[in-house]
Every structure is written in structure tokens, then in C-alpha cells.
Write a protein that holds these residues in place. Structure first.
Motif, short mmCIF file in Angstrom:
data_model
loop_
_atom_site.label_atom_id
_atom_site.label_comp_id
_atom_site.label_asym_id
_atom_site.label_seq_id
_atom_site.Cartn_x
_atom_site.Cartn_y
_atom_site.Cartn_z
N LEU A 73 0.82 -1.21 0.00
CA LEU A 73 0.00 0.00 0.00
C LEU A 73 0.86 1.26 0.00
N ALA A 118 -0.09 -2.08 -4.56
CA ALA A 118 -1.35 -2.81 -4.39
C ALA A 118 -2.29 -2.42 -5.52
N PHE A 137 -5.78 -1.90 -6.77
CA PHE A 137 -7.21 -1.77 -6.49
C PHE A 137 -7.95 -2.11 -7.79
N ALA A 196 -9.90 -0.55 -9.87
CA ALA A 196 -9.80 0.37 -11.02
C ALA A 196 -8.38 0.42 -11.59
N HIS A 219 -20.58 7.60 3.46
CA HIS A 219 -19.40 6.85 3.89
C HIS A 219 -18.11 7.57 3.52
N ALA A 220 -18.07 8.07 2.28
CA ALA A 220 -16.90 8.83 1.83
C ALA A 220 -15.58 8.07 1.96
N LEU A 274 -12.29 6.67 0.51
CA LEU A 274 -11.52 7.39 -0.51
C LEU A 274 -11.59 6.73 -1.89
N GLU A 275 -11.72 5.40 -1.88
CA GLU A 275 -11.81 4.72 -3.18
C GLU A 275 -13.27 4.58 -3.58
N PRO A 276 -13.68 5.21 -4.68
CA PRO A 276 -15.06 5.00 -5.12
C PRO A 276 -15.27 3.53 -5.50
N THR A 311 -9.31 -3.05 -1.14
CA THR A 311 -10.53 -2.25 -1.03
C THR A 311 -10.23 -0.99 -0.22
N GLY A 312 -10.48 0.14 -0.86
CA GLY A 312 -10.08 1.42 -0.28
C GLY A 312 -11.12 1.99 0.66
N GLY A 313 -11.38 1.25 1.74
CA GLY A 313 -12.37 1.67 2.73
C GLY A 313 -13.75 1.18 2.34
N PHE A 351 -16.60 0.74 5.41
CA PHE A 351 -17.39 1.25 6.54
C PHE A 351 -18.86 0.82 6.47
N LEU A 359 -10.46 -4.43 4.95
CA LEU A 359 -11.01 -3.21 4.37
C LEU A 359 -10.18 -2.00 4.76
N GLY A 360 -9.02 -2.29 5.35
CA GLY A 360 -8.20 -1.23 5.91
C GLY A 360 -8.12 -1.34 7.42
#
Lengths: 157, 758
Positions: B22, B27, B29, B31, B186-187, B189-191, B238-240, B242, B476-477
């Protein structure tokens, strides 16, 4: 148009559509996927790169602007032997990484800061990273990581 | 505990095992994937909150540059239906009716994402526009239009313990109030992103940024009309999440899968931020009517809450959020008489679902505001009131469950008192006012009686002594891979760097249910521990043959099988493992952790529900600028009973991060609607906390181990959200002398109070 620039120490000469974003050029043309897209509007900092040493958002800049510049992405900051950069080491050690999506941008903003201000105070750290969002960590460990990075770089120099 | 010797890895701060890839940007992701022949999908969305969908004209889109194909509801091979709890109510693409403005009506696939996007703009629907139902009150009106055939109530539950009416009659003091919270994004960072790859053998792989791969697999297979085992879901980095990457990942997984099968090409859908905010679930907005009664000495006699949750257009996780809100509304207190009613309502807004805390932050804000209001009425210290009523081992919770151990609530209160005692009281001046607020909470760990808690984990040791761990719960982080590696390392006596925790894919691990409810360390960790113990059993058995001594004299430590009596006598694990392989002792095991059986009445909501609770108390000390409304948090302390610390770096990171999300909920964040359309679908207008908003969090870890978690550990991913949000509200009330009953309490809200006073 033809553009010439340096990316991670390598000379690059490319015929590009001047209207594409630097972000897309890095990712789609140069396969540098460490630069992330989080918002596409310059609001989150996930696409931060260094251009002539300054942290900029790659999503807000057209490829034509790269001509004659020197670009550094996350892929370019490791040592020759694959050793982590002191900023990377500090982020890892301090637990400043959770999901890691903001991390490349955070690391590069930190490097830009410390190249300019080797001993920043908390306010200066906040200012330098205020354009880099992180939703996971709550930022406390990121501040610590920046402070630790500063110490490490001081020791080295 | 069952562990005699001191622990080697558990409790030590360790860097994330997946941290290196990371921090170097290596890493991948979702996309970041680029595959030969890959094309891009982009969704056309309804743009109106409520309408009959009469027709969709796709011709212009089909003729658009680079567009390969267009898909609408009728192109979904299966039932075009998704959800969490049957009967499902959410179409993948709207077919007859539009229920929120971000709803997908078509998928356009193009050679590039930009071409797909331009094509999506040319999708032309015909609507009979309906008047949208945008508030809970409008939805509950007797003659209200039904958003779904069964009506506008998504889910409604009632918890009854004792006799609340009598409890209120017996009270000397009664406080009552209505509290509201807003929708929160949730926001991460990774859509959201997925990539569907068709294979020649009639299988399809879905790479996804997601939280619960088996949930995706089930829905994707069903909607593609193929058996589940023809679908492989691989959780990419997976960028978050929640709680946010379940429903939407299912939706775009099905869309990409449908297109990939038809076109026989890999299809990528990666969302832009605006799509992420408009088209994926949010935290429920809430209205909570709350009444608390107490004796003069502070003893609580009754708590009564009526909760309305705005669930938006579809049910999603609403059934379970409803239940969590129900069970936690009375707080971490001994209350003999409790009556809670929670009703979740459909409206024509983006659907609400899982979000870190899962209904608990909303009810905790109301409950803890009430505790402070009560303390004020009684002239009691807020912490003393909480301590007086606080749950201890053996006491009955709101569902009348009792725990013999791991109820460290009072320790959290006492720890926070110590923090408070450190500070002198600041004096208000013309411009600045100061205040301190505390808030206590509990949060159930595990799905408990809400669902099932079976988690499978596999542990294998190779002949060289290196270890591979697989578990169906996802990273998930939050650090689950690191925790699993620590547990395997502890049990097998090998160094952390000899352990790999694989990424989750549905071909290779057991269906372990969703990665939710702060249960990954507790329930997942228990499965890893069991699986590792079986492998450790083989190693000890082998070492016993090699040493020619009984197993009980052997321990596994730092990469060796060691004689307890003489630690110089040791054999490297690689040699033991190789010998075990040649002898035929199994070096791989799949083990399951299963929560103890529960006895729960789903009508009254009485009985045993969770395998443990996390307990916490937070304190916030604030300075408020009465001219500008600016709030500075001077100190934040968060004390949590986590059972046992596995990784101090991870646990403090969870508490700091969750607390800031709670602070956002309480002060900064609100999805703004105008006529059913989200007005702030970007990070310029939706205020996610920046580094300047961070909290000066002091984490205090109470360790009261639970027998139901590995080495006693309990999860802590969600609980601090509620604590920080409620403590903020109480601190602001203390500083301003004004009780704000709506979250977020914004700067404007604060200045308006002082303006009135001036």
C-alpha cells in the motif's frame, strides 16, 4: 502534441492528446497505477504527484503542462535497491496506513513538505496535508508519521 | 484464557502485513486493472426521485461514439432483484418505477469510460413524474402513496422489558426530548469499482472493491441466471468501506457481469465520486422521541424511546439497523423498565443501509443527551450518574442478557473521570466559552441473534514452515489480515514474516457471512485460532515422535519446536513440518468458529443476543468561539473495553478513525436534499473531516477478556463513532448552555444561539 518530461528519473517523450489529464496519462499510458483517483475534482488529494518538487493534483492538470517538467510519482521514491523511502517507512511503522488508498498521495505531500521544510511544526504539517483526505485513520497517526519522517531524514542528512 | 506462557505476538504493536504494497502504491485496487479487450460501463441514472418509468429510448446512446451496447432492466437474465433480507425489494435497474434520483435505469458500455459516459447522457427515459415522498411524516400519513406495494413501513420492531409505564410513574424526575440526526455519506476514498471477466469454461470472475464477497456471489449468480459456483468473486484491495460497499458492489457486479457475458469481454465499472454519493447507501437519518425517568438518587426507573429511521427507497440493511437501534437505545445501563419502538420508513431518497455503528450512533446520541439532561435536573455529576447505573458482570442488559465476564463498562467511566480530573476548568470570556461532555455506550459484537456467526478459516503449513491463512472475512483497511497473521503466528510459534494471509476469493475460502458488526477479530479470529491449533497439534505430535517425549513437554516458539524443560533442545518448524508431511499428519485444516447458541424472543426482544459487548466512555473538552461558532476540541479521550488488545497500533487506529467519523456526524457532515435531489454530491460541498479537523484523541484500553474471542479479544471498529458523536453534543451543550437536539450541530447553529442572546 509531442511532450518531453522526466518521470521518476526517466526521460519520457510522448505524442499525447494534450487534453487528457495528467492522471490518465500516468495511469493509462505509463501504467503508473499508484496515483489514485478519488474525486476527479482536486478535493481529495489521492492523485497527488510532485511536479518540479511541488505537490499537485494530477486530476486537475492537462498532459500538455508536463512538457519540460520533472515528475515524481509514488513509484519513483523507493531507493534503487527497493528499500523504502524514510517517509514510507515511517507511515508503515506508525500505523498511518489503513485502507491505503490515500497513502501514495499522503506520502508524496509529506515528501514535498519535508524537502522544503525539514523541521515543520504541527501547523505546517496540517497545512501541507490539508488537501489530502483520509477517511480511515483520523489523521493522528499520519501526523506522527510525518514527524517521524522528518527525524529520519534529519538523521540521514 | 487457556494460554499459560506469555504471549509472543498478541498485544505487540505490529505494522500492517499488507502495508508495504500500500505504501509503495503497488497494491492493485479494482480500477487499477487493465485487461486485454477490457471495456467500460457507465450507468444512466433516473435524475428524478419518483416516477413511473414508461419507456427508455436507448437509440441515441447506441449511436454515440465508441458505444458498444446498452443494457436495461429487461437485459438482466435473472430476477433483477437484490437486497439483504428476503423478500428483496430493490431492482438492479429500475423497470417500472423510479424510487430515488440516483437509481440506475441503464448501463452503457463503451470502448472507454468517457465514451460510455457520453453515451449514458444520451439515454432518454419517459416518465410519469410522481410527487416524491421525502419525509418520514409524509410517508406515514394514512393516505400516503405506497412507495412499495406493501406500504411505506420498511420494518418495525418493539422491545419490551418490565413495565415502562409504571417505571415512569415511580420516577421522581422525568426528562423528555426529541432528537434528530442526518444522513451521512461513507466517503471512503476509493469509489466503488468492479471488473467482470468472462471465461471460456462458462465461469465468470468478478474483481470487486467490496466488503462481503459471498453476498456478491449469491446475488450476481442469481441475477445472471447461473449456479453460484460458476461465479468467482475476488475481493481486490478495497479502499475503505465502513458498511458501504455491499449493496452497491452487488448492483454494479451484476451490471458488469451481464455486460461481460453478452459482449464476451472484460467490463470495468468504476464510479466517479458523484455517482458514489448519489448511488450508494448512506447512514439512516433518525428522529428519536426519548423519555427517561429516575429516582432522586439517580437510579434509572424507566427508559422509553420511539425511533423513526428514514431508510430511503429500499430496505437494504434496514431490518438489522432497526434491530441494532432497538437493542442499544437504552444504553449501557441497568434499567428494569424499557420500552423501545423502532420504525424504519421508505422515502424517495437514496437508500440507507449499513454504516459503521449501524443505528447505534443515532440512539446513543439521544440516550446520552438524556443522561446529561437528567444529571442536570438531578444536580448530579454526569459521570456519577453513569457510574451509578452502569452495567456490571451479572447485570441484565436491555434484552435481559447477562455476562459473567468482560463487562468492563465501569472501568471506562472511571478512566474517563481520571482524565477529567487532570484538567482545570477554563473560564469563559467575552468571546470564548468552554465545556466538557462525556458519553457512554455499548455496542454488540457479532451478528448474534440477528443472523448467523459461522466463520470458516483455513490454516496450512508448508514443508518449509511457512504458513498460509485464509478466512472469508475481508480486509477493508481495518487490519484484519494483520490480526489473523498475529493469531496464526502466536498459535504456531512461528514468526509473523512466515505467515501470509491471502486475499479473499469465493473459490478458496469458506462462506463466512458478511464482514460486519465489529466481529472480524472476535469471530474470524476465533476461527483462525482453531484452525491453527489443529495444525499445531500435528506439529506437536510429530515433534513428540522426534524428541521421543510426550507432547505436553513441547511448545512451539519462534520458529522451533522446543522442549519446555530445556530450551536448547529445539527442532526448526521446517524440519517438523517436513517430517509431519512424510508421516502423513495433516498440515492444513479448515475450522469454524460458531457463536454460542442464543435463546432470543424476536417478539419482545428479550434474551441472549450478542456474544459480547464492547463498552466505552468518551470525553470531549471544547472551546467555542461565540463570534464565529468555531469549535476547537481541546481534548478527546476514548476509553473502550476491548477484551484483549491484539495489535495496539491497529486498535488505536480503529478508535481514532471511528471517532473522527462520529465527530463528522455530530458537527460537519450532512447530505443536503432539495426536492429529493442531493445538492452536495462532492467533497467541496459535503464536508468530510480534513487533517485540520482531526481529534486530539487519547485512547484508553480496558482489557476485560471475553471467553468468546481469541485470547479474549472483542471488536472495536464501530463503537467509537457513537461515543465521539454523543460526547461532542454534550460538550457543546455544556459550553453554550444550550441543548442542541439535532445533529450535526454546525457552526451556524451555534452562532445563531449567540446571536439570539446578543
Amino acid at each position: 502534441m509531442n511532450i518531453y518530461f522526466t518521470c521518476n528519473g526517466k526521460q519520457i517523450s510522448l505524442d499525447v492528446d494534450p487534453g487528457i489529464r495528467v492522471l490518465d496519462l500516468l495511469r493509462d499510458v505509463l501504467n503508473l497505477y499508484g496515483t489514485k483517483e478519488g474525486c476527479g475534482r482536486g478535493e481529495c488529494g489521492a492523485c497527488t504527484i510532485l511536479m518540479d518538487g511541488k505537490a499537485v493534483n494530477a486530476c486537475l492538470m492537462y498532459a500538455s503542462k508536463l512538457d519540460g517538467r520533472e515528475v515524481l510519482t509514488i513509484e519513483g521514491i523507493e531507493g534503487e535497491d527497493g528499500a523504502l523511502h524514510p517517509v514510507q517507512e515511517s507511515f508503515l511503522e506508525e500505523g498511518a496506513i489503513q485502507c491505503g488508498f490515500c497513502t501514495p498521495g499522503m506520502v508524496l505531500s509529506t515528501k514535498a513538505l519535508l524537502d522544503e521544510l525539514p523541521e515543520p511544526d504541527t501547523k505546517e504539517i496540517e497545512e501541507a496535508l490539508s488537501g489530502n483526505m483520509c477517511r480511515c485513520t483520523g489523521y493522528a497517526k499520519i501526523i506522527k508519521a510525518v514527524e517521524k519522517s522528518a527525524e529520519r531524514l534529519q538523521e540521514k542528512s | 484464557m487457556g494460554t499459560q506462557h506469555p504471549l509472543n505476538t498478541i498485544g505487540k504493536p505490529v505494522a500492517k502485513v499488507d502495508g508495504r504494497e500500500l505504501v509503495t502504491g503497488k497494491a492493485r485496487f479494482t480500477a487499477d486493472m487493465k485487461l486485454p479487450g477490457m471495456v467500460y460501463g457507465y450507468q444512466a441514472r433516473s435524475g428524478v426521485p419518483s416516477a413511473k418509468l414508461l419507456a427508455i429510448d436507448t437509440e441515441k446512446a447506441r449511436r454515440s461514439d465508441g458505444v458498444l451496447d446498452v443494457f436495461t432492466a429487461e437485459d438482466i437474465p435473472g430476477p433483477n432483484l437484490i437486497g439483504i433480507l428476503p423478500p428483496f425489494d430493490q431492482p438492479v435497474m429500475a423497470d417500472k418505477e423510479i424510487r430515488y434520483a440516483g437509481e440506475t435505469i441503464a448501463l452503457v458500455v463503451g470502448e472507454t469510460r468517457e465514451q460510455a459516459k457520453q453515451g449514458a447522457r444520451k439515454i432518454s427515459p419517459s416518465y410519469q413524474v410522481l410527487t416524491p415522498i421525502l419525509t418520514v411524516d409524509d410517508a406515514l400519513k394514512e393516505n400516503a402513496r405506497k412507495i412499495h406495494p406493501q406500504g411505506n413501513i420498511t420494518f418495525s420492531k418493539e422491545l419490551i422489558k418490565g413495565d415502562a409505564r409504571k417505571g415512569l410513574e415511580d420516577a421522581d424526575v422525568v426528562v423528555t426530548g426529541t432528537y434528530e440526526t442526518s444522513f451521512q455519506e461513507h466517503a471512503y476514498l476509493e469509489p466503488e469499482a468492479v471488473c467482470a471477466v468472462p471465461h471460456g469454461d462458462n465461469r465468470i470472475t468478478i474483481y470487486a472493491s467490496c466488503q462481503s464477497p459471498f453476498h456478491l456471489r449469491g446475488h450476481i449468480a442469481n441475477n445472471l441466471g447461473v449456479p453460484a459456483t460458476r461465479v468467482k468473486v475476488v475481493q481486490a484491495y478495497t479502499g475503505g468501506s465502513f458498511g458501504g460497499k455491499d449493496d452497491v458492489a452487488v448492483e454494479i457486479g451484476i451490471l458488469a457481469g451481464t455486460a461481460a457475458l453478452k459482449l464476451n469481454r472484460p467490463v470495468m465499472i468504476s464510479h466517479e465520486r458523484e455517482e458514489s454519493i448519489k448511488g450508494s447507501n448512506v447512514r439512516h437519518a433518525a428522529r428519536i422521541e426519548y423519555t427517561t425517568g429516575a429516582k432522586k438518587d439517580g437510579t434509572l426507573t424507566a427508559r422509553v424511546a420511539k425511533v423513526y429511521l428514514d431508510g430511503g427507497a429500499y430496505a437494504s440493511e434496514s431490518p438489522f439497523v432497526t434491530m441494532k437501534a432497538l437493542i442499544h437505545a437504552a444504553g449501557p445501563y441497568v434499567v428494569d423498565n424499557v420500552s423501545v419502538e423502532v420504525t424504519t420508513v421508505y422515502t424517495n431518497k437514496t437508500y440507507a443501509g449499513a454504516f459503521r455503528g449501524f443505528g447505534v450512533p443515532q440512539v446513543t446520541f439521544a440516550s446520552e443527551s438524556q443522561m446529561d439532561e437528567l444529571a442536570k435536573e438531578l444536580g448530579m455529576d454526569p459521570l456519577a450518574l453513569r457510574e451509578k447505573n452502569g452495567l456490571k458482570a451479572g447485570d441484565l442488559t436491555a434484552t435481559s442478557q447477562s455476562y459473567d465476564s468482560s463487562v468492563g463498562f465501569l472501568e471506562t467511566v472511571r478512566a474517563i473521570r481520571t482524565v477529567r480530573d487532570r484538567f482545570t476548568v477554563e473560564k469563559n470570556d467575552d468571546r470564548y466559552v468552554y465545556g466538557t461532555g462525556v458519553a457512554s455506550l455499548l455496542q454488540g459484537i457479532s451478528n448474534g441473534a440477528e443472523g448467523v456467526d459461522v466463520v470458516g478459516a483455513s490454516v496450512q503449513m508448508s514443508q518449509d514452515g511457512s504458513v498460509l491463512v485464509g478466512c472469508g472475512l475481508t480486509e477493508l483497511g481495518q487490519g484484519s489480515r494483520t490480526v489473523f497473521a498475529q493469531i496464526a503466528s502466536e498459535v504456531l510459534g512461528c514468526n509473523m514474516d512466515r505467515v501470509v494471509v491471502r486475499q479473499v476469493d469465493t473459490d478458496s475460502v469458506h462462506d463466512s457471512g458478511p464482514t460486519v458488526a465489529s466481529r472480524t477479530t472476535t469471530v474470524g479470529g476465533m476461527a483462525v485460532k482453531k484452525a491453527a491449533e489443529q495444525v499445531a497439534g500435528s506439529l506437536k505430535k510429530m515433534a513428540s515422535l522426534m524428541f521421543k517425549i510426550d507432547e505436553e513437554h513441547i511448545e512451539l516458539k519462534e520458529g522451533f519446536a522446543v522442549l519446555k524443560q530445556d530450551t536448547n533442545a529445539s527442532i526448526p518448524l521446517s524440519e517438523v513440518a517436513t517430517a509431519a508431511y512424510w508421516t502423513g499428519f495433516p498440515l492444513m485444516n479448515l475450522a469454524f468458529s460458531q457463536a454460542p447458541p442464543v435463546d432470543y424472543d424476536h417478539d419482545t426482544h428479550q434474551g441472549d443476543i450478542y456474544l459480547a459487548y464492547n463498552f466505552g466512555t468518551h470525553l470531549m473538552k471544547v472551546q467555542i468561539d461565540t463570534y464565529t461558532g468555531e469549535v476547537r476540541v481541546l481534548h478527546h479521550a476514548a476509553a473502550h473495553d476491548v477484551g484483549r488488545v491484539v495489535n495496539p497500533l491497529g486498535v488505536t487506529g480503529q478508535i481514532e478513525g471511528a471517532s473522527l467519523i462520529g465527530y463528522g456526524l455530530a458537527h460537519l457532515e450532512r447530505i443536503e436534499y432539495a426536492d429529493g435531489i442531493i445538492r452536495n454530491p462532492n467533497f467541496a460541498d459535503y464536508a468530510v473531516p480534513s487533517i485540520k479537523d482531526r481529534l486530539p484523541t487519547e485512547t484508553i484500553l480496558i482489557e476485560d477478556p471475553t471467553p468468546n474471542g481469541p485470547f479474549g479479544a472483542k471488536g472495536v471498529g464501530e463503537p467509537p463513532v457513537a461515543g465521539a458523536a454523543a460526547a461532542f453534543a454534550n460538550a457543546v451543550a455544556d459550553a453554550t448552555g444550550h441543548r442542541f437536539r439535532n445533529l450535526p450541530v454546525t457552526r451556524e447553529d451555534i452562532t445563531s444561539v449567540f446571536r439570539k442572546e446578543a
